[in-house]
Write a protein that holds these residues in place. Structure first.
Motif, PDB file in Angstrom:
ATOM      1  N   GLU A  45       0.842  -1.188   0.000  1.00 49.24           N
ATOM      2  CA  GLU A  45       0.000   0.000   0.000  1.00 49.24           C
ATOM      3  C   GLU A  45       0.882   1.243   0.000  1.00 49.24           C
ATOM      4  O   GLU A  45       2.048   1.194   0.414  1.00 49.24           O
ATOM      5  CB  GLU A  45      -0.896   0.005   1.231  1.00 49.24           C
ATOM      6  CG  GLU A  45      -1.908  -1.125   1.239  1.00 49.24           C
ATOM      7  CD  GLU A  45      -2.816  -1.065   2.453  1.00 49.24           C
ATOM      8  OE1 GLU A  45      -2.765  -0.075   3.214  1.00 49.24           O
ATOM      9  OE2 GLU A  45      -3.577  -2.018   2.633  1.00 49.24           O
ATOM     10  N   SER A  46       0.323   2.347  -0.441  1.00 51.69           N
ATOM     11  CA  SER A  46       1.105   3.583  -0.508  1.00 51.69           C
ATOM     12  C   SER A  46       1.616   4.003   0.869  1.00 51.69           C
ATOM     13  O   SER A  46       2.741   4.493   0.980  1.00 51.69           O
ATOM     14  CB  SER A  46       0.284   4.703  -1.150  1.00 51.69           C
ATOM     15  OG  SER A  46      -0.871   4.976  -0.389  1.00 51.69           O
ATOM     16  N   ALA A  47       0.843   3.791   1.911  1.00 52.53           N
ATOM     17  CA  ALA A  47       1.294   4.165   3.259  1.00 52.53           C
ATOM     18  C   ALA A  47       2.559   3.392   3.644  1.00 52.53           C
ATOM     19  O   ALA A  47       3.476   3.941   4.261  1.00 52.53           O
ATOM     20  CB  ALA A  47       0.191   3.917   4.279  1.00 52.53           C
ATOM     21  N   THR A  48       2.617   2.126   3.248  1.00 53.13           N
ATOM     22  CA  THR A  48       3.801   1.315   3.533  1.00 53.13           C
ATOM     23  C   THR A  48       4.995   1.822   2.734  1.00 53.13           C
ATOM     24  O   THR A  48       6.106   1.914   3.260  1.00 53.13           O
ATOM     25  CB  THR A  48       3.535  -0.164   3.206  1.00 53.13           C
ATOM     26  OG1 THR A  48       2.407  -0.608   3.957  1.00 53.13           O
ATOM     27  CG2 THR A  48       4.741  -1.028   3.528  1.00 53.13           C
ATOM     28  N   LEU A  49       4.771   2.177   1.479  1.00 51.87           N
ATOM     29  CA  LEU A  49       5.863   2.713   0.659  1.00 51.87           C
ATOM     30  C   LEU A  49       6.395   4.022   1.249  1.00 51.87           C
ATOM     31  O   LEU A  49       7.600   4.245   1.277  1.00 51.87           O
ATOM     32  CB  LEU A  49       5.408   2.923  -0.779  1.00 51.87           C
ATOM     33  CG  LEU A  49       5.183   1.651  -1.579  1.00 51.87           C
ATOM     34  CD1 LEU A  49       4.626   1.989  -2.947  1.00 51.87           C
ATOM     35  CD2 LEU A  49       6.474   0.846  -1.703  1.00 51.87           C
ATOM     36  N   TYR A  50       5.511   4.869   1.720  1.00 52.01           N
ATOM     37  CA  TYR A  50       5.952   6.122   2.332  1.00 52.01           C
ATOM     38  C   TYR A  50       6.721   5.855   3.618  1.00 52.01           C
ATOM     39  O   TYR A  50       7.716   6.530   3.902  1.00 52.01           O
ATOM     40  CB  TYR A  50       4.773   7.059   2.576  1.00 52.01           C
ATOM     41  CG  TYR A  50       4.370   7.810   1.336  1.00 52.01           C
ATOM     42  CD1 TYR A  50       5.124   8.874   0.864  1.00 52.01           C
ATOM     43  CD2 TYR A  50       3.245   7.429   0.619  1.00 52.01           C
ATOM     44  CE1 TYR A  50       4.764   9.553  -0.292  1.00 52.01           C
ATOM     45  CE2 TYR A  50       2.873   8.106  -0.535  1.00 52.01           C
ATOM     46  CZ  TYR A  50       3.637   9.159  -0.987  1.00 52.01           C
ATOM     47  OH  TYR A  50       3.293   9.830  -2.130  1.00 52.01           O
ATOM     48  N   ALA A  51       6.303   4.860   4.396  1.00 48.70           N
ATOM     49  CA  ALA A  51       7.025   4.510   5.627  1.00 48.70           C
ATOM     50  C   ALA A  51       8.417   3.974   5.297  1.00 48.70           C
ATOM     51  O   ALA A  51       9.397   4.319   5.957  1.00 48.70           O
ATOM     52  CB  ALA A  51       6.228   3.483   6.434  1.00 48.70           C
ATOM     53  N   ILE A  52       8.514   3.157   4.257  1.00 47.17           N
ATOM     54  CA  ILE A  52       9.810   2.623   3.833  1.00 47.17           C
ATOM     55  C   ILE A  52      10.690   3.755   3.321  1.00 47.17           C
ATOM     56  O   ILE A  52      11.875   3.835   3.657  1.00 47.17           O
ATOM     57  CB  ILE A  52       9.630   1.512   2.775  1.00 47.17           C
ATOM     58  CG1 ILE A  52       9.033   0.258   3.435  1.00 47.17           C
ATOM     59  CG2 ILE A  52      10.951   1.187   2.086  1.00 47.17           C
ATOM     60  CD1 ILE A  52       8.621  -0.828   2.461  1.00 47.17           C
TER      61      ILE A  52
END
Length: 114
Positions: A45-52
């Motif tokens: 998900e985009s939220a996970t990509l932003y966290a990474i």
């Protein structure tokens, strides 16, 4: 294209001498999940990509295709600089190469809402 994007995470992580477990801890996920992302086996998900991205001290940005070659060269130079301090002195960061800093937004009297 998505696969290439996800596998680039591995290159960024390695350029920082970080393990998958360390990245997972910083991003709030598991090592197994990071492994699946890096191998392109899942679409996070985009939220996970932003966290990474935040854990890697990176930003996710859109780059016009006509500028892609230049941007890749700047990013490559920046990553080489992290591995080789001699190169780092030549280029402070990829962001410095891409953008000319403006005045601080908080000091802008033309800014709406001020």
């Amino acid at each position: 294209m998505v696969y290439r994007f996800l596998t680039a995470i591995r290159d960024l992580r390695r350029s920082r001498s970080m393990t998958q477990g360390e990245l997972a801890d910083l991003a709030g996920t598991t090592q197994a999940y990071v492994s699946k992302v890096e191998s392109g086996r899942i679409n996070p998900e985009s939220a996970t990509l932003y966290a990474i991205a935040a854990a890697l001290d990176c930003e996710i940005v859109f780059v016009p295709r006509q500028a892609l070659v230049q941007v890749r060269a700047i990013v490559s130079s920046s990553l080489d600089g992290e591995r080789n301090p001699t190169v780092a002195r030549q280029t402070d960061s990829a962001v410095d190469e891409l953008f000319i800093p403006d005045a601080d937004d908080d000091d802008d009297p033309q800014r709406p809402g001020r």
